[in-house]
Design a protein around this motif. Structure first.
Motif, PDB file in Angstrom:
ATOM      1  N   THR A 267       0.829  -1.199   0.000  1.00  0.00           N
ATOM      2  CA  THR A 267       0.000   0.000   0.000  1.00  0.00           C
ATOM      3  C   THR A 267       0.867   1.253   0.000  1.00  0.00           C
ATOM      4  O   THR A 267       2.056   1.228   0.363  1.00  0.00           O
ATOM      5  CB  THR A 267      -0.908   0.028   1.232  1.00  0.00           C
ATOM      6  N   GLU A 268       0.259   2.356  -0.366  1.00  0.00           N
ATOM      7  CA  GLU A 268       0.963   3.639  -0.348  1.00  0.00           C
ATOM      8  C   GLU A 268       1.434   3.970   1.065  1.00  0.00           C
ATOM      9  O   GLU A 268       2.549   4.459   1.259  1.00  0.00           O
ATOM     10  CB  GLU A 268       0.033   4.741  -0.876  1.00  0.00           C
ATOM     11  N   THR A 269       0.605   3.675   2.064  1.00  0.00           N
ATOM     12  CA  THR A 269       0.979   3.954   3.452  1.00  0.00           C
ATOM     13  C   THR A 269       2.219   3.170   3.851  1.00  0.00           C
ATOM     14  O   THR A 269       3.157   3.708   4.458  1.00  0.00           O
ATOM     15  CB  THR A 269      -0.187   3.595   4.393  1.00  0.00           C
ATOM     16  N   LEU A 270       2.251   1.883   3.519  1.00  0.00           N
ATOM     17  CA  LEU A 270       3.404   1.044   3.855  1.00  0.00           C
ATOM     18  C   LEU A 270       4.663   1.538   3.156  1.00  0.00           C
ATOM     19  O   LEU A 270       5.732   1.673   3.780  1.00  0.00           O
ATOM     20  CB  LEU A 270       3.113  -0.408   3.458  1.00  0.00           C
ATOM     21  N   GLN A 275       9.945   4.265   2.868  1.00  0.00           N
ATOM     22  CA  GLN A 275      10.769   5.307   2.261  1.00  0.00           C
ATOM     23  C   GLN A 275      11.335   6.258   3.314  1.00  0.00           C
ATOM     24  O   GLN A 275      12.515   6.616   3.281  1.00  0.00           O
ATOM     25  CB  GLN A 275       9.958   6.095   1.234  1.00  0.00           C
ATOM     26  N   ARG A 276      10.467   6.681   4.244  1.00  0.00           N
ATOM     27  CA  ARG A 276      10.922   7.605   5.288  1.00  0.00           C
ATOM     28  C   ARG A 276      11.994   6.956   6.152  1.00  0.00           C
ATOM     29  O   ARG A 276      13.009   7.571   6.493  1.00  0.00           O
ATOM     30  CB  ARG A 276       9.741   8.044   6.158  1.00  0.00           C
ATOM     31  N   LEU A 281      17.810   6.276   7.735  1.00  0.00           N
ATOM     32  CA  LEU A 281      18.939   5.371   7.911  1.00  0.00           C
ATOM     33  C   LEU A 281      20.037   5.591   6.880  1.00  0.00           C
ATOM     34  O   LEU A 281      21.134   5.044   7.011  1.00  0.00           O
ATOM     35  CB  LEU A 281      18.454   3.918   7.818  1.00  0.00           C
ATOM     36  N   GLY A 282      19.738   6.364   5.836  1.00  0.00           N
ATOM     37  CA  GLY A 282      20.678   6.502   4.732  1.00  0.00           C
ATOM     38  C   GLY A 282      20.828   5.207   3.970  1.00  0.00           C
ATOM     39  O   GLY A 282      21.924   4.840   3.527  1.00  0.00           O
ATOM     40  N   ALA A 283      19.710   4.477   3.816  1.00  0.00           N
ATOM     41  CA  ALA A 283      19.743   3.141   3.223  1.00  0.00           C
ATOM     42  C   ALA A 283      18.971   3.096   1.910  1.00  0.00           C
ATOM     43  O   ALA A 283      18.071   3.907   1.664  1.00  0.00           O
ATOM     44  CB  ALA A 283      19.161   2.118   4.206  1.00  0.00           C
ATOM     45  N   GLN A 284      19.330   2.129   1.087  1.00  0.00           N
ATOM     46  CA  GLN A 284      18.626   1.857  -0.164  1.00  0.00           C
ATOM     47  C   GLN A 284      17.517   0.851   0.105  1.00  0.00           C
ATOM     48  O   GLN A 284      17.740  -0.194   0.721  1.00  0.00           O
ATOM     49  CB  GLN A 284      19.592   1.282  -1.199  1.00  0.00           C
ATOM     50  N   LEU A 285      16.299   1.146  -0.373  1.00  0.00           N
ATOM     51  CA  LEU A 285      15.215   0.169  -0.283  1.00  0.00           C
ATOM     52  C   LEU A 285      15.465  -0.949  -1.295  1.00  0.00           C
ATOM     53  O   LEU A 285      15.768  -0.682  -2.463  1.00  0.00           O
ATOM     54  CB  LEU A 285      13.869   0.825  -0.581  1.00  0.00           C
ATOM     55  N   VAL A 286      15.300  -2.203  -0.851  1.00  0.00           N
ATOM     56  CA  VAL A 286      15.574  -3.368  -1.700  1.00  0.00           C
ATOM     57  C   VAL A 286      14.460  -4.380  -1.501  1.00  0.00           C
ATOM     58  O   VAL A 286      13.989  -4.599  -0.378  1.00  0.00           O
ATOM     59  CB  VAL A 286      16.931  -4.016  -1.341  1.00  0.00           C
ATOM     60  N   THR A 287      14.052  -5.038  -2.605  1.00  0.00           N
ATOM     61  CA  THR A 287      13.036  -6.085  -2.503  1.00  0.00           C
ATOM     62  C   THR A 287      13.256  -7.143  -3.575  1.00  0.00           C
ATOM     63  O   THR A 287      14.212  -7.086  -4.351  1.00  0.00           O
ATOM     64  CB  THR A 287      11.616  -5.486  -2.583  1.00  0.00           C
ATOM     65  N   THR A 288      12.347  -8.119  -3.621  1.00  0.00           N
ATOM     66  CA  THR A 288      12.445  -9.236  -4.557  1.00  0.00           C
ATOM     67  C   THR A 288      11.728  -8.897  -5.873  1.00  0.00           C
ATOM     68  O   THR A 288      10.934  -7.963  -5.945  1.00  0.00           O
ATOM     69  CB  THR A 288      11.803 -10.500  -3.968  1.00  0.00           C
TER      70      THR A 288
END
Length: 332
Positions: A267-270, A275-276, A281-288
């Motif tokens: 969802t947009e909320t999740l 993202q925030r 954290l200064g981190a890259q979002l990563v997924t499958t």
């Protein structure tokens, strides 16, 4: 589906208390499989199924077999129930025209590799695929579905989790008893690293009386190395921790891992929350790859996808089985 923890442990009191219900579930499955003759569609049908409820690695197996068949000169199509999608079908999945809410995340991912059909009625989907030019069909799941005849049945199992406590739902994770299911299959494919494969063979080898393939999932190079890179990872697959372990093996600095339920809507909320947090954290979002097809377009630029592919260690038994149903000599 969130599996109860006791499903993965040796049978205890809870499994024993649930055994009468498990016996009823197994009996219902057996009755369904005995119901009438199955439909045929004039082309070979390869079923990629499992005995466990939940993710075992069927989707990467379908992709690997599709690529294997294409290399042999075949024109495979896939048929899937389209779990989580709103369309009953039969309909051919079209990249750009359909999204995961309509056809499900797995068919949408598969459609990038081969023509893919969503059909609650698998026989109807198979007939349309044959009419559309398929010369071999890959049935994504459906091992316990009696609608369509299978020329080759491949059971996929996660080597680390095996068959859980060996009990049928709700006492355990199985759709049917191990011995019963394997007796109807042609090949068993266990997926996992070497240590997990050894443990799986030690525990379950006595029940395996069919060709047993082993394989592992390996990440593809993306051009954006993860070694030393701070990441926040999220995954809504059968066993999210496997993806997180892969990232660690790639050298990523995994600052936080968010496991989601299998097929969970993004969802947009999740995604805004993730993202925030990644920014803080200064981190890259990563997924499958499977999760990526569920990401709304507005968020895709901010999430890195880590694709994996299945590598089968010894394809000899697979080549033999394919040659039998395709009436060809092995190309090896």
């Amino acid at each position: 589906m969130q599996a109860p923890g006791f499903w993965q442990h040796p049978p205890g009191l809870r499994a024993a208390l649930l055994s009468p219900l498990a016996a009823l579930y197994a009996s219902a499955t057996a009755r369904r499989l005995r119901a009438g003759p199955r439909d045929t569609v004039g082309i070979p049908v390869i079923c990629i199924g499992n005995l466990n409820a939940g993710g075992t690695g069927k989707t990467p197996t379908v992709i690997a077999l599709a690529q294997h068949l294409i290399a042999r000169g075949c024109t495979p199509h896939a048929v899937s129930r389209g779990y989580g999608g709103s369309l009953e079908g039969p309909v051919q999945v079209a990249q750009g025209a359909h999204d995961a809410t309509q056809v499900g995340d797995e068919p949408l991912l598969l459609s990038a590799f081969l023509p893919t059909w969503v059909a609650r009625d698998r026989a109807a989907g198979a007939r349309l695929a044959a009419t559309a030019g398929a010369d071999v069909l890959l049935l994504d799941d459906g091992f316990q579905n009696p609608a369509l005849a299978h020329d080759l049945s491949v059971i996929v199992v996660d080597a680390a989790y095996g068959f859980g406590n060996g009990k049928v739902i709700p006492a355990g994770p199985l759709r049917e008893p191990v011995g019963t299911g394997l007796a109807r299959a042609d090949l068993l494919l266990s997926i996992g690293p070497d240590a997990a494969q050894e443990d799986f063979a030690d525990r379950w080898g006595g029940l395996i009386d069919l060709p047993h393939l082993t394989a592992r999932l390996e990440p593809l190079p993306t051009g954006l190395p993860l070694a030393g890179r701070p990441v926040l990872a999220f995954a809504g697959i059968g066993h999210p921790e496997k993806f997180f372990a892969t990232l660690r093996e790639m050298g990523a600095d995994l600052l936080r891992a968010e496991p989601l339920s299998d097929h969970q809507p993004l969802t947009e909320t999740l995604l805004m929350r993730l993202q925030r947090e990644a920014k803080l954290l200064g981190a890259q979002l990563v997924t499958t790859e499977k999760d990526a097809v569920r990401i709304p377009p507005a968020f895709r630029q901010s999430v890195m996808t880590v694709p994996v592919r299945l590598r089968i260690h010894d394809t000899g038994p697979l080549e033999t089985a394919l040659s039998r149903i395709l009436d060809r000599s092995p190309d090896i």
